[in-house]
Scaffold this motif. Structure first.
Motif, mmCIF file in Angstrom:
data_model
loop_
_atom_site.group_PDB
_atom_site.id
_atom_site.type_symbol
_atom_site.label_atom_id
_atom_site.label_comp_id
_atom_site.label_asym_id
_atom_site.label_seq_id
_atom_site.Cartn_x
_atom_site.Cartn_y
_atom_site.Cartn_z
ATOM 1 N N ALA A 78 4.847 11.508 -68.869
ATOM 2 C CA ALA A 78 5.286 11.779 -70.246
ATOM 3 C C ALA A 78 5.791 10.507 -70.917
ATOM 4 O O ALA A 78 5.499 10.235 -72.089
ATOM 5 C CB ALA A 78 6.384 12.844 -70.223
ATOM 6 N N LYS A 136 7.612 13.356 -65.467
ATOM 7 C CA LYS A 136 8.414 12.574 -66.427
ATOM 8 C C LYS A 136 7.824 11.176 -66.620
ATOM 9 O O LYS A 136 7.814 10.644 -67.739
ATOM 10 C CB LYS A 136 9.859 12.480 -65.940
ATOM 11 C CG LYS A 136 10.640 13.784 -66.025
ATOM 12 C CD LYS A 136 12.082 13.586 -65.576
ATOM 13 C CE LYS A 136 12.864 14.888 -65.676
ATOM 14 N NZ LYS A 136 14.271 14.720 -65.219
ATOM 15 N N VAL A 161 7.520 16.421 -71.521
ATOM 16 C CA VAL A 161 7.227 16.870 -70.161
ATOM 17 C C VAL A 161 6.446 18.178 -70.189
ATOM 18 O O VAL A 161 5.511 18.385 -69.410
ATOM 19 C CB VAL A 161 8.533 17.028 -69.351
ATOM 20 C CG1 VAL A 161 8.259 17.739 -68.027
ATOM 21 C CG2 VAL A 161 9.191 15.684 -69.106
ATOM 22 N N SER A 213 2.805 18.986 -68.453
ATOM 23 C CA SER A 213 2.665 20.087 -67.505
ATOM 24 C C SER A 213 1.558 21.041 -67.936
ATOM 25 O O SER A 213 0.722 21.458 -67.128
ATOM 26 C CB SER A 213 3.988 20.845 -67.391
ATOM 27 O OG SER A 213 3.855 21.963 -66.524
#
Length: 356
Positions: free
Chosen positions: A11, A8, A18, A22
């Protein structure tokens, strides 16, 4: 210690979702433009981001953990087997979770597979499965057939120092019969014909195999087996002392004790009766524990491949984990190593007998 960075945080810093972060960090092609992907990697580096391996493994149903169930961790052979498992797992990027059933402490030396044993096994297995272990090595504290097995065939499972009664699972043991044969041959090569044996309890598979091997050595040498020169101990030092008296009174020139503790009892008897081990009587033990080298001269002994047993067990569990389908069960038998020391001496021809 600073605050641990999360996906987070990356991001938020790079202005993407997010999910995008990932996908980029996990190497998914096309997750972001090359420039944005570079920005994400630089942000992760700047924030010292470390992926949560545990969470990832749980999501993938992979924990990279092996469960070890020991019947009793205090029995002398078990720690070395555990160490072998752990060393191999460490090399392969796996960790271990150890569970000790404490059977010897709970039930003394009762090797019978009682209902209490089975209940304890099921409870231990369930507890380790709840910890997300991927496979198991079960370590016996004496070689025997055990009746309890995993409730499902799809659980990677290997037995070490024991065998499953149904033979539906792989087991790793060592060659007691081959070792007994080798010791018998060695004593015969040194000229001994009147050889006494201190066997373990008749119910012990280890003792049975060692005796078979010794008898085979006599048979192949064309020498008759004399049952009167075989005594039975309980693995303890005192029984070795008692059996030594019975055998030496019959004029044996060598004694093969089926473990070093009983061999130490033979040594004590010889010292008390002014008999020199390695001169008046030759002595061979088994297990190669530290007591074997504590005497002067040290006791010849057989070394069991305990560490290698652990490593092979771990390797076979990992093979089951990684296989597309369950491999066929097998029984792996590892060779033992003889340590010939000055407790065994060549015998003068005048003291040798043609019969045995």
């Amino acid at each position: 210690m600073g605050v641990i960075a999360t996906i987070k945080d990356i991001a938020r810093l790079t202005g993407v979702s997010v999910a995008t972060v990932s996908n980029v960090l996990n190497g998914k092609a096309g997750a972001a433009s090359p420039a944005k992907a570079q920005e994400i990697f630089e942000a992760a580096h700047r924030l010292r981001y470390q992926p949560n391996a545990l969470a990832k493994n749980l999501k993938l149903r992979r924990s990279h953990t092996i469960g070890i169930i020991t019947e009793d961790l205090t029995v002398f052979n078990t720690p070395e087997i555990v160490d072998g498992i752990e060393s191999y797992c460490e090399e392969q990027g796996y960790e271990i979770v150890l569970a000790n059933m404490r059977l010897f402490k709970r039930y003394n030396n009762n090797l019978t597979d009682t209902p209490e044993h089975a209940v304890l096994f099921d409870k231990t297995l369930r507890n380790l499965l709840a910890k997300q272990v991927e496979g198991f090595v079960y370590i016996g504290y004496h070689h025997r057939a055990v009746s309890y097995e995993p409730p499902r065939d799809d659980i990677p499972f290997v037995y070490a120092y024991c065998t499953p009664s149904s033979h539906r699972y792989t087991s790793v043991i060592f060659d007691d019969e081959g070792a007994g044969f080798a010791v018998g041959n060695t004593l015969l090569e040194y000229g001994h014909r009147k050889i006494g044996v201190i066997c373990g309890p008749l119910t012990s598979l280890n003792a049975q195999a060692r005796l078979r091997g010794y008898q085979r050595a006599l048979y192949e040498a064309g020498i008759l087996y004399n049952a009167g020169w075989t005594t039975f101990g309980d693995w303890g030092r005192e029984s070795g002392y008692t059996c030594a008296r019975q055998l030496l009174e019959q004029g044996v020139t060598a004694i093969f004790a089926f473990n070093d503790m009983m061999a130490s009892g033979v040594y004590s008897y010889c010292i008390e009766h002014n008999l020199a081990v390695g001169r008046d009587v030759s002595l061979f033990g088994y297990d190669n524990i530290s007591v074997a080298e504590a005497f002067s001269p040290p006791i010849s002994s057989v070394e069991s491949p305990l560490s290698e047993m652990g490593r092979r067990s771990a390797a076979m569990v990992l093979e089951q984990i990684r296989a597309a389908q369950r491999p066929e069960p097998q029984q792996v038998v590892l060779p033992c190593k003889l340590h010939l020391r000055p407790s065994v001496a060549r015998i003068a021809p005048s003291r040798s007998s043609l019969g045995c």
